[in-house]
Design a protein around this motif. Structure first.
Motif, PDB file in Angstrom:
ATOM      1  N   ALA A  16       0.830  -1.210   0.000  1.00 40.92           N
ATOM      2  CA  ALA A  16       0.000   0.000   0.000  1.00 40.92           C
ATOM      3  C   ALA A  16       0.863   1.258   0.000  1.00 40.92           C
ATOM      4  CB  ALA A  16      -0.939  -0.003   1.198  1.00 40.92           C
ATOM      5  N   ALA A  17       1.946   1.266   0.780  1.00 44.98           N
ATOM      6  CA  ALA A  17       2.846   2.426   0.796  1.00 44.98           C
ATOM      7  C   ALA A  17       3.501   2.612  -0.573  1.00 44.98           C
ATOM      8  CB  ALA A  17       3.905   2.251   1.883  1.00 44.98           C
ATOM      9  N   THR A  18       3.878   1.515  -1.205  1.00 44.06           N
ATOM     10  CA  THR A  18       4.467   1.583  -2.538  1.00 44.06           C
ATOM     11  C   THR A  18       3.454   2.126  -3.542  1.00 44.06           C
ATOM     12  OG1 THR A  18       5.941  -0.246  -2.023  1.00 44.06           O
ATOM     13  CG2 THR A  18       5.596   0.232  -4.325  1.00 44.06           C
ATOM     14  N   ALA A  41       1.296   1.812  -9.490  1.00 47.59           N
ATOM     15  CA  ALA A  41       0.324   2.076  -8.431  1.00 47.59           C
ATOM     16  C   ALA A  41      -0.762   0.997  -8.418  1.00 47.59           C
ATOM     17  CB  ALA A  41      -0.303   3.458  -8.610  1.00 47.59           C
ATOM     18  N   LEU A  42      -1.245   0.625  -9.600  1.00 47.76           N
ATOM     19  CA  LEU A  42      -2.235  -0.449  -9.700  1.00 47.76           C
ATOM     20  C   LEU A  42      -1.685  -1.741  -9.103  1.00 47.76           C
ATOM     21  CD1 LEU A  42      -4.947  -1.590 -10.811  1.00 47.76           C
ATOM     22  CD2 LEU A  42      -3.697  -2.109 -12.912  1.00 47.76           C
ATOM     23  N   LEU A 184      11.702  -2.337  -6.345  1.00 44.37           N
ATOM     24  CA  LEU A 184      12.313  -3.382  -5.540  1.00 44.37           C
ATOM     25  C   LEU A 184      11.343  -3.880  -4.472  1.00 44.37           C
ATOM     26  CD1 LEU A 184      14.737  -5.080  -4.544  1.00 44.37           C
ATOM     27  CD2 LEU A 184      15.447  -3.083  -3.209  1.00 44.37           C
ATOM     28  N   SER A 185      10.661  -2.963  -3.794  1.00 44.68           N
ATOM     29  CA  SER A 185       9.724  -3.386  -2.750  1.00 44.68           C
ATOM     30  C   SER A 185       8.553  -4.166  -3.335  1.00 44.68           C
ATOM     31  CB  SER A 185       9.231  -2.187  -1.932  1.00 44.68           C
ATOM     32  OG  SER A 185       8.477  -1.321  -2.722  1.00 44.68           O
TER      33      SER A 185
END
Length: 197
Positions: A16-18, A41-42, A184-185
């Motif tokens: 969610a943060a990403t 974002a999707l 990366l995340s």
């Protein structure tokens, strides 16, 4: 897909943060950043929703086919965009992996965890995706390492001087190292989700 609650919530928070950071990147003045950020974002929000522990929320039966349809459309868009930019091939693999996981969840009994143990070749596809995302995460991690000669106080001072006197500073949403850390995340999140299959 859904494992123990604590790691599941950590994965939800990471994704969610990403996704939220990628939404901020969509405000960039750089067109390429905006185009890439929308798909990322999707992916971030989709992965966050898919990773919610079943103890907190069990999606309705129609949710998994809806996930597959949304990410199938995103995969077609990535395939079309890959004609001109090879980076979209990674988006194609990521969205296809989401379609695969959604289809696996739709085919599993309600509330059951997905494990790729059938004889239909599912473990092979899971293994290929795990290898791909492991390689992607390792390569992305290496790309985040500072280049030789730029680390240390002298390099940091030179970078500060260059940023202060060489022209306008790059907006934090347009910084390539933050975009790489974001990717990366998401790669790490995808690995974690595939490991539970």
């Amino acid at each position: 897909m859904h494992g123990p609650a604590s790691p599941g919530w950590l994965l939800v928070a990471l994704c969610a943060a990403t996704g939220a950071y990628c939404l901020l990147r969509m405000r960039s003045t750089v067109e390429e950043q905006r185009r890439a950020a929308g798909g990322e974002a999707l992916m971030g929000f989709g992965m966050a929703a898919m990773a919610v522990p079943t103890a907190a929320f069990t999606p309705p039966v129609w949710a998994w086919p809806a996930y597959a349809a949304v990410f199938g459309a995103a995969a077609l868009r990535a395939l079309w965009a890959a004609r001109t930019d090879a980076h979209h091939l990674h988006h194609l693999v990521g969205t296809s992996a989401m379609v695969y996981m959604a289809a696996a969840m739709a085919a599993s009994p309600a509330g059951a965890h997905v494990h790729g143990g059938s004889a239909s070749g599912v473990p092979l596809l899971t293994g290929v995706l795990l290898l791909y995302f492991t390689g992607y995460v390792l390569l992305s991690g290496v790309r985040l390492l500072p280049a030789p000669g730029t680390a240390g106080p002298a390099g940091a001072g030179a970078a500060t001087r260059a940023g202060a006197g060489a022209g306008p500073a790059v907006a934090w949403g347009d910084r390539p190292e933050l975009a790489r850390a974001c990717r990366l995340s998401m790669g790490i999140g995808m690995l974690a989700m595939l490991l539970t299959m």
